[in-house]
Design a protein around this motif. Structure first.
Motif, PDB file in Angstrom:
ATOM      1  N   MET A   1       0.840  -1.184   0.000  1.00 18.02           N
ATOM      2  CA  MET A   1       0.000   0.000   0.000  1.00 18.02           C
ATOM      3  C   MET A   1       0.883   1.244   0.000  1.00 18.02           C
ATOM      4  N   ARG A   2       0.480   2.244  -0.754  1.00 19.56           N
ATOM      5  CA  ARG A   2       1.296   3.446  -0.891  1.00 19.56           C
ATOM      6  C   ARG A   2       0.558   4.634  -0.293  1.00 19.56           C
ATOM      7  N   VAL A   3       1.253   5.318   0.616  1.00 20.97           N
ATOM      8  CA  VAL A   3       0.685   6.488   1.274  1.00 20.97           C
ATOM      9  C   VAL A   3       1.571   7.680   0.947  1.00 20.97           C
ATOM     10  N   ASN A   4       0.965   8.717   0.430  1.00 19.77           N
ATOM     11  CA  ASN A   4       1.729   9.906   0.047  1.00 19.77           C
ATOM     12  C   ASN A   4       2.368  10.549   1.273  1.00 19.77           C
ATOM     13  N   HIS A   5       3.614  10.967   1.138  1.00 14.84           N
ATOM     14  CA  HIS A   5       4.345  11.522   2.272  1.00 14.84           C
ATOM     15  C   HIS A   5       3.838  12.910   2.643  1.00 14.84           C
ATOM     16  N   THR A   6       3.415  13.688   1.684  1.00 13.69           N
ATOM     17  CA  THR A   6       3.006  15.065   1.937  1.00 13.69           C
ATOM     18  C   THR A   6       1.560  15.107   2.393  1.00 13.69           C
ATOM     19  N   TYR A   7       1.294  15.889   3.422  1.00 11.09           N
ATOM     20  CA  TYR A   7      -0.066  15.947   3.951  1.00 11.09           C
ATOM     21  C   TYR A   7      -0.354  17.343   4.507  1.00 11.09           C
ATOM     22  N   GLY A   8      -1.632  17.628   4.658  1.00 11.14           N
ATOM     23  CA  GLY A   8      -2.079  18.832   5.331  1.00 11.14           C
ATOM     24  C   GLY A   8      -2.626  18.470   6.694  1.00 11.14           C
TER      25      GLY A   8
END
Length: 388
Positions: A216-223
């Motif tokens: 599973m891939r989770v984007n590193h950048t977040y708000g």
């Protein structure tokens, strides 16, 4: 020149079975597999030349392993001990390398927090303990004694002088005993605490589900979507969780959790309900215990020792929440966090079983005895002498 007759081979049932496993096992080394096949062919009365053609081995190789088995049986198929190359480093040098690994770098004047194999190899050479030595060689030496100086674990020394008495009260409650008297059917044990700062991280790109040969891939950048506090009360013997989400921790949110639980059956009409809590600011000291009893006369607050939250079983539930609900953190807003936590409570309560708590008062006495010995050996590390 006379031809040497092939050695006859006769197998017992046990030997035949082991040889078949060696000859056709998927995890058997190739050399052992071929030797076993040679013996099995020979047991069928076949000549060495025929075995060599069938296995693709040289005739002398077939003759060798056939003869070795005829002389020594299965033990003859193993490699004989070889002298090999003389060791490049003496046992004393290896021992000095391990001794250096077992010392903190700061104690030896090296400006490092912890050792690694390359750093150890360089230091051994610089000190003249060994000549040039590779990091892999040093790693092999350390593996012999299961030494891993690059790893570290944090710990805290017990400073609560009443540690044993407080810990025993908690452990007795887990065993359904209070002050030496078994608990009645209408007495309950609740373990409660807060999980602070559960964040809602809004990923800038959607999370991708796992696929074939892909995690599973989770984007590193977040708000940042804010954070909330998750308060939970866990019935130790019924394996039931009662939780609520609040904007922050404190006395008011904690008492709201208590009210939520104590207003439900069977706790509202119970003879006594024991609340096991740590020494957090929301429920610290005698004032918190008096406040709880004033609001609910059948409630009894029991504190764990200072720095001993690990005795509180609700922490196990929080670890489950961290692994299964919060990680990886990917929520659109705090409302989704609340919904996920509430739905997980329902899912958990539907199938939960009480934790198999194994730390007893006997283990507690053993722990305190070890700490007493440590304190006696290193009196400067603690001003508190614990007595079991």
């Amino acid at each position: 020149m006379p031809v040497v007759a092939a050695r006859p081979i006769a197998l017992r049932a046990g030997e035949r079975e082991r040889l078949k496993k060696m000859a056709y096992g998927h995890k058997t080394e190739y050399r052992l597999r071929m030797r076993a096949q040679v013996v099995l062919h020979a047991a069928r009365g076949r000549s060495n030349a025929r075995i060599a053609r069938a296995t693709g081995l040289h005739l002398d190789t077939v003759r060798c392993w056939r003869g070795r088995f005829a002389e020594r049986g299965l033990a003859g198929l193993s490699d004989r001990e070889r002298s090999g190359r003389p060791p490049s480093y003496t046992p004393l040098q290896v021992a000095e390398a391990k001794a250096l690994a077992c010392r903190l770098p700061a104690e030896t004047g090296v400006p490092l927090a912890r050792w690694s194999c390359p750093e150890l190899a360089a230091e051994l050479t610089a000190r003249g303990i060994t000549g040039p030595v590779s990091a892999s060689t040093v790693g092999r030496w350390l593996r012999d004694d299961a030494l891993k100086p690059w790893q570290h674990r944090s710990w805290i020394f017990i400073t609560d002088p009443d540690f044993r008495a407080k810990a025993q009260r908690v452990l007795d409650l887990y065993a359904r005993t209070w002050q030496g008297i078994p608990l009645a059917e209408d007495e309950y044990v609740i373990s409660a605490d807060e999980k602070t700062s559960v964040q809602a991280r809004c990923r800038c790109h959607p999370t991708l589900a796992p696929g074939q040969a892909r995690a599973m891939r989770v984007n590193h950048t977040y708000g940042r979507g804010g954070a909330l506090a998750y308060l939970a009360a866990y019935d130790v013997h019924q394996a039931t969780v009662f939780g609520r989400c609040e904007a922050t921790t404190g006395i008011v949110p904690f008492m709201a959790l208590v009210t939520q639980v104590m207003s439900l059956a069977p706790y509202a009409s119970a003879k006594r309900v024991f609340w096991i809590v740590d020494n957090g600011s929301s429920h610290r000291g005698k004032k918190a215990a008096d406040r709880l009893t004033a609001a609910f006369p059948n409630a009894v607050m029991v504190h764990t020792p200072v720095h001993a939250s690990w005795l509180n079983q609700v922490e196990i539930y929080f670890s489950v929440v961290q692994r299964k609900v919060v990680t990886p953190n990917d929520f659109t807003d705090l409302a989704q966090v609340r919904d996920r936590l509430r739905d997980f409570e329902n899912r958990y309560n539907a199938t939960a079983q009480p934790f198999r708590w194994k730390f007893t008062t006997t283990n507690l006495d053993d722990l305190l005895a070890r700490l007493d010995r440590h304190t006696a050996d290193h009196p400067q590390q603690s001003s508190v002498v614990l007595t079991a």
